[in-house]
Design a protein around this motif. Structure first.
Motif, PDB file in Angstrom:
ATOM      1  N   LEU A   1       0.829  -1.203   0.000  1.00 52.19           N
ATOM      2  CA  LEU A   1       0.000   0.000   0.000  1.00 52.19           C
ATOM      3  C   LEU A   1       0.869   1.260   0.000  1.00 52.19           C
ATOM      4  O   LEU A   1       0.556   2.239  -0.683  1.00 52.19           O
ATOM      5  N   ARG A   2       1.961   1.224   0.735  1.00 50.74           N
ATOM      6  CA  ARG A   2       2.887   2.379   0.742  1.00 50.74           C
ATOM      7  C   ARG A   2       3.481   2.589  -0.657  1.00 50.74           C
ATOM      8  O   ARG A   2       3.602   3.721  -1.128  1.00 50.74           O
ATOM      9  N   GLN A   3       3.854   1.492  -1.308  1.00 50.34           N
ATOM     10  CA  GLN A   3       4.413   1.586  -2.666  1.00 50.34           C
ATOM     11  C   GLN A   3       3.379   2.156  -3.631  1.00 50.34           C
ATOM     12  O   GLN A   3       3.679   3.040  -4.433  1.00 50.34           O
ATOM     13  N   TYR A   4       2.140   1.671  -3.543  1.00 53.85           N
ATOM     14  CA  TYR A   4       1.076   2.166  -4.418  1.00 53.85           C
ATOM     15  C   TYR A   4       0.803   3.649  -4.166  1.00 53.85           C
ATOM     16  O   TYR A   4       0.494   4.389  -5.095  1.00 53.85           O
ATOM     17  N   ASP A   5       0.946   4.074  -2.918  1.00 57.56           N
ATOM     18  CA  ASP A   5       0.783   5.496  -2.598  1.00 57.56           C
ATOM     19  C   ASP A   5       1.891   6.316  -3.249  1.00 57.56           C
ATOM     20  O   ASP A   5       1.645   7.343  -3.884  1.00 57.56           O
ATOM     21  N   ARG A   6       3.130   5.837  -3.149  1.00 55.81           N
ATOM     22  CA  ARG A   6       4.263   6.543  -3.776  1.00 55.81           C
ATOM     23  C   ARG A   6       4.107   6.629  -5.287  1.00 55.81           C
ATOM     24  O   ARG A   6       4.455   7.633  -5.912  1.00 55.81           O
ATOM     25  N   LEU A   7       3.552   5.578  -5.908  1.00 54.69           N
ATOM     26  CA  LEU A   7       3.363   5.550  -7.355  1.00 54.69           C
ATOM     27  C   LEU A   7       2.112   6.315  -7.801  1.00 54.69           C
ATOM     28  O   LEU A   7       1.901   6.511  -8.997  1.00 54.69           O
ATOM     29  N   GLY A   8       1.270   6.693  -6.848  1.00 56.12           N
ATOM     30  CA  GLY A   8       0.059   7.436  -7.181  1.00 56.12           C
ATOM     31  C   GLY A   8      -1.100   6.564  -7.627  1.00 56.12           C
ATOM     32  O   GLY A   8      -2.064   7.068  -8.193  1.00 56.12           O
ATOM     33  N   LEU A   9      -1.011   5.250  -7.359  1.00 56.56           N
ATOM     34  CA  LEU A   9      -2.112   4.354  -7.734  1.00 56.56           C
ATOM     35  C   LEU A   9      -3.310   4.543  -6.808  1.00 56.56           C
ATOM     36  O   LEU A   9      -4.453   4.530  -7.252  1.00 56.56           O
ATOM     37  N   VAL A  10      -3.046   4.671  -5.543  1.00 56.24           N
ATOM     38  CA  VAL A  10      -4.073   4.955  -4.541  1.00 56.24           C
ATOM     39  C   VAL A  10      -3.490   6.031  -3.632  1.00 56.24           C
ATOM     40  O   VAL A  10      -2.388   5.872  -3.111  1.00 56.24           O
ATOM     41  N   SER A  11      -4.234   7.118  -3.467  1.00 55.57           N
ATOM     42  CA  SER A  11      -3.752   8.232  -2.645  1.00 55.57           C
ATOM     43  C   SER A  11      -4.647   8.414  -1.428  1.00 55.57           C
ATOM     44  O   SER A  11      -5.668   9.098  -1.498  1.00 55.57           O
ATOM     45  N   PRO A  12      -4.279   7.793  -0.312  1.00 56.19           N
ATOM     46  CA  PRO A  12      -5.096   7.921   0.888  1.00 56.19           C
ATOM     47  C   PRO A  12      -5.001   9.328   1.469  1.00 56.19           C
ATOM     48  O   PRO A  12      -4.075  10.079   1.180  1.00 56.19           O
ATOM     49  N   THR A  13      -5.987   9.651   2.300  1.00 59.51           N
ATOM     50  CA  THR A  13      -5.976  10.930   3.012  1.00 59.51           C
ATOM     51  C   THR A  13      -4.925  10.833   4.117  1.00 59.51           C
ATOM     52  O   THR A  13      -4.645   9.752   4.622  1.00 59.51           O
ATOM     53  N   ARG A  14      -4.367  11.967   4.490  1.00 58.48           N
ATOM     54  CA  ARG A  14      -3.381  11.996   5.582  1.00 58.48           C
ATOM     55  C   ARG A  14      -3.969  12.694   6.800  1.00 58.48           C
ATOM     56  O   ARG A  14      -4.685  13.673   6.676  1.00 58.48           O
ATOM     57  N   THR A  15      -3.647  12.159   7.971  1.00 57.54           N
ATOM     58  CA  THR A  15      -4.067  12.792   9.215  1.00 57.54           C
ATOM     59  C   THR A  15      -3.102  13.931   9.528  1.00 57.54           C
ATOM     60  O   THR A  15      -2.110  14.131   8.814  1.00 57.54           O
ATOM     61  N   ALA A  16      -3.365  14.645  10.620  1.00 52.39           N
ATOM     62  CA  ALA A  16      -2.468  15.736  11.037  1.00 52.39           C
ATOM     63  C   ALA A  16      -1.059  15.203  11.312  1.00 52.39           C
ATOM     64  O   ALA A  16      -0.066  15.892  11.083  1.00 52.39           O
ATOM     65  N   GLY A  17      -0.961  13.972  11.796  1.00 52.63           N
ATOM     66  CA  GLY A  17       0.340  13.349  12.058  1.00 52.63           C
ATOM     67  C   GLY A  17       0.924  12.637  10.851  1.00 52.63           C
ATOM     68  O   GLY A  17       1.882  11.890  10.977  1.00 52.63           O
ATOM     69  N   GLN A  18       0.339  12.831   9.670  1.00 49.74           N
ATOM     70  CA  GLN A  18       0.783  12.260   8.393  1.00 49.74           C
ATOM     71  C   GLN A  18       0.569  10.753   8.270  1.00 49.74           C
ATOM     72  O   GLN A  18       1.167  10.106   7.419  1.00 49.74           O
ATOM     73  N   SER A  19      -0.296  10.187   9.108  1.00 52.34           N
ATOM     74  CA  SER A  19      -0.653   8.772   8.956  1.00 52.34           C
ATOM     75  C   SER A  19      -1.627   8.642   7.794  1.00 52.34           C
ATOM     76  O   SER A  19      -2.442   9.526   7.553  1.00 52.34           O
ATOM     77  N   ARG A  20      -1.535   7.539   7.099  1.00 53.09           N
ATOM     78  CA  ARG A  20      -2.448   7.287   5.975  1.00 53.09           C
ATOM     79  C   ARG A  20      -3.801   6.806   6.512  1.00 53.09           C
ATOM     80  O   ARG A  20      -3.846   5.975   7.409  1.00 53.09           O
ATOM     81  N   ARG A  21      -4.876   7.297   5.909  1.00 52.32           N
ATOM     82  CA  ARG A  21      -6.231   6.838   6.218  1.00 52.32           C
ATOM     83  C   ARG A  21      -6.922   6.498   4.898  1.00 52.32           C
ATOM     84  O   ARG A  21      -7.026   7.333   3.999  1.00 52.32           O
ATOM     85  N   TYR A  22      -7.375   5.270   4.789  1.00 48.98           N
ATOM     86  CA  TYR A  22      -7.977   4.764   3.563  1.00 48.98           C
ATOM     87  C   TYR A  22      -9.500   4.738   3.683  1.00 48.98           C
ATOM     88  O   TYR A  22     -10.048   4.443   4.746  1.00 48.98           O
ATOM     89  N   SER A  23     -10.164   5.026   2.591  1.00 51.69           N
ATOM     90  CA  SER A  23     -11.622   4.951   2.529  1.00 51.69           C
ATOM     91  C   SER A  23     -12.014   3.594   1.956  1.00 51.69           C
ATOM     92  O   SER A  23     -11.169   2.845   1.451  1.00 51.69           O
ATOM     93  N   MET A  24     -13.307   3.304   1.995  1.00 46.52           N
ATOM     94  CA  MET A  24     -13.794   2.060   1.388  1.00 46.52           C
ATOM     95  C   MET A  24     -13.548   2.090  -0.117  1.00 46.52           C
ATOM     96  O   MET A  24     -13.222   1.073  -0.721  1.00 46.52           O
ATOM     97  N   ARG A  25     -13.665   3.273  -0.710  1.00 43.82           N
ATOM     98  CA  ARG A  25     -13.389   3.412  -2.155  1.00 43.82           C
ATOM     99  C   ARG A  25     -11.923   3.066  -2.449  1.00 43.82           C
ATOM    100  O   ARG A  25     -11.616   2.437  -3.453  1.00 43.82           O
ATOM    101  N   ASP A  26     -11.003   3.495  -1.553  1.00 42.18           N
ATOM    102  CA  ASP A  26      -9.583   3.159  -1.717  1.00 42.18           C
ATOM    103  C   ASP A  26      -9.373   1.642  -1.647  1.00 42.18           C
ATOM    104  O   ASP A  26      -8.602   1.078  -2.431  1.00 42.18           O
ATOM    105  N   VAL A  27     -10.067   0.982  -0.711  1.00 45.55           N
ATOM    106  CA  VAL A  27      -9.929  -0.474  -0.567  1.00 45.55           C
ATOM    107  C   VAL A  27     -10.423  -1.171  -1.833  1.00 45.55           C
ATOM    108  O   VAL A  27      -9.785  -2.105  -2.332  1.00 45.55           O
TER     109      VAL A  27
END
Length: 138
Positions: free
Chosen positions: A24-50
């Motif tokens: 999932l981290r690799q896909y985020d770096r490649l721009g395949l799936v872009s999760p929302t980020r929290t204030a602490g920069q943690s990734r948060r995925y939606s059902m659409r992302d899944v």
């Protein structure tokens, strides 16, 4: 719950998608799936992302490379956005046609003819009473 609500942490999203969190981290770096980020920069995925992650896994299993998958997802997202825009424009057009001043409205006249009336007005109905008596045969 909205399908776009960012509610899943990376470990939960990875489990739901049947993948490793590092994928999932690799896909985020490649721009395949872009999760929302929290204030602490943690990734948060939606059902659409899944769902999109599962689609990536399916396409990958069919032999497509990540660049091909990225392009397909980009085009699918564009189609979704364009369909939403078309619905928006159709609604605006329908609203315009209904509220446009000077539009013509038609009604049936007393003799059954077509009568043009001004928008927003009512046709005056006659208050006459008609009595019908059958003829007696006999």
């Amino acid at each position: 719950m909205d399908e776009n609500s960012p509610i899943f942490a990376i470990a939960v999203a990875a489990e739901l998608a049947g993948m490793h969190p590092q994928t999932l981290r690799q896909y985020d770096r490649l721009g395949l799936v872009s999760p929302t980020r929290t204030a602490g920069q943690s990734r948060r995925y939606s059902m659409r992302d899944v769902v999109q992650l599962r689609e990536i896994a399916r396409l990958s299993a069919e032999g497509l490379n990540l660049e091909g998958i990225r392009r397909i997802l980009e085009l699918e997202n564009e189609v979704v956005a364009l369909r939403a825009r078309v619905r928006e424009l159709e609604t605006a057009l329908a609203d315009e046609l209904l509220t446009r001043p000077g539009r013509r409205v038609f009604a049936a006249g007393v003799e059954g003819e077509v009568v043009s009336i001004k928008a927003g007005t009512r046709v005056q109905k006659p208050n006459q009473l008609v009595v019908w008596r059958p003829l007696r045969r006999g």
